[in-house]
Design an enzyme around this catalytic site. Structure first.
Site, PDB file in Angstrom:
ATOM      1  N   HIS A  35      32.927 -24.387 -14.620  1.00 18.36           N
ATOM      2  CA  HIS A  35      33.366 -23.279 -13.760  1.00 18.36           C
ATOM      3  C   HIS A  35      34.172 -22.287 -14.589  1.00 18.36           C
ATOM      4  O   HIS A  35      34.938 -22.677 -15.481  1.00 18.36           O
ATOM      5  CB  HIS A  35      34.221 -23.795 -12.609  1.00 18.36           C
ATOM      6  CG  HIS A  35      33.519 -24.754 -11.706  1.00 18.36           C
ATOM      7  ND1 HIS A  35      34.051 -25.126 -10.499  1.00 18.36           N
ATOM      8  CD2 HIS A  35      32.333 -25.423 -11.829  1.00 18.36           C
ATOM      9  CE1 HIS A  35      33.227 -25.983  -9.902  1.00 18.36           C
ATOM     10  NE2 HIS A  35      32.183 -26.174 -10.694  1.00 18.36           N
ATOM     11  N   GLU A  92      36.832 -20.523 -14.062  1.00 13.17           N
ATOM     12  CA  GLU A  92      38.281 -20.688 -14.066  1.00 13.17           C
ATOM     13  C   GLU A  92      38.714 -21.878 -14.920  1.00 13.17           C
ATOM     14  O   GLU A  92      39.689 -21.816 -15.654  1.00 13.17           O
ATOM     15  CB  GLU A  92      38.832 -20.895 -12.650  1.00 13.17           C
ATOM     16  CG  GLU A  92      38.341 -19.907 -11.639  1.00 13.17           C
ATOM     17  CD  GLU A  92      37.121 -20.410 -10.879  1.00 13.17           C
ATOM     18  OE1 GLU A  92      36.037 -20.538 -11.477  1.00 13.17           O
ATOM     19  OE2 GLU A  92      37.253 -20.647  -9.671  1.00 13.17           O
ATOM     20  N   CYS A 133      38.088 -23.930  -6.911  1.00  9.51           N
ATOM     21  CA  CYS A 133      37.928 -25.234  -6.296  1.00  9.51           C
ATOM     22  C   CYS A 133      39.109 -26.111  -6.717  1.00  9.51           C
ATOM     23  O   CYS A 133      39.949 -25.706  -7.527  1.00  9.51           O
ATOM     24  CB  CYS A 133      36.603 -25.861  -6.721  1.00  9.51           C
ATOM     25  SG  CYS A 133      36.564 -26.404  -8.456  1.00  9.51           S
ATOM     26  N   CYS A 138      39.374 -26.512 -10.532  1.00 13.90           N
ATOM     27  CA  CYS A 138      39.853 -25.317 -11.221  1.00 13.90           C
ATOM     28  C   CYS A 138      41.324 -25.041 -10.906  1.00 13.90           C
ATOM     29  O   CYS A 138      42.083 -24.641 -11.788  1.00 13.90           O
ATOM     30  CB  CYS A 138      38.984 -24.123 -10.852  1.00 13.90           C
ATOM     31  SG  CYS A 138      37.282 -24.302 -11.443  1.00 13.90           S
TER      32      CYS A 138
END
Length: 176
Positions: free
Chosen positions: A59, A61, A89, A92
């Protein structure tokens, strides 16, 4: 830390939307993150990093915060802001917390993202607000969002509709 968005916050958030759109144009799920320093300088940018290694934890982030935490100490990152096209999420948010981030600004909420992606196997979205993750920690992280949510959602609406219409099977595309 600022609790209301400034014009600069909104401009940088829109920049993440642009980066996410460029990712989508390359067949990558449309997520992007930008780390900004205490003086307003852009320190790092990151799009989704699932490809080329099929990293389900790639991801934007999480990858950006991993890069940042190997470069700067938490006392510096506590004065930084992370701008993300979509709410982080729990993985992250955890990465941002552990790296020492002080402030987060995001576009589309995790709840709305889950509604947009549906039960897509490439993006099994968790409906767990980042504020809940941060609240479990021992230090504060200022959170602003969702902001400009309709704008932030546009690239996802298009991308996920195209995914459904194409009927593509995973792992042909990048996950969040």
């Amino acid at each position: 830390m600022r609790c209301t968005p400034t014009d600069t916050d909104l401009a940088l958030l829109r920049r993440t939307f642009d980066l996410a759109g460029h990712a989508a144009a390359r067949g990558i799920h449309p997520f992007a993150a930008i780390l900004v320093g205490p003086e307003g300088e852009v320190l790092m940018e990151q799009i989704n990093a699932y490809l080329p290694d099929l990293d389900m934890t790639g991801h934007a982030e999480r990858v950006l915060m991993t890069r940042a935490s190997t470069r700067w100490r938490p006392d510096f990152l506590a004065r930084c802001t992370l701008y993300v096209s979509a709410e982080p999420c729990c993985m992250c948010a955890g990465a941002a917390y552990w790296a020492g981030l002080g402030r987060l600004v995001y576009g589309v909420s995790e709840k709305r993202l889950k509604a947009l992606t549906g039960n897509h196997p490439e993006n099994p979205t968790l409906d767990l607000p980042c504020r809940t993750v941060f609240a479990a920690g021992q230090r504060p992280v200022t959170v602003l969002g969702p902001l400009l949510e309709d704008e932030a959602a546009e690239v996802h609406e298009t991308f996920w509709r195209q995914q459904r219409e194409a009927g593509e099977d995973p792992p042909s595309r990048a996950g969040h």
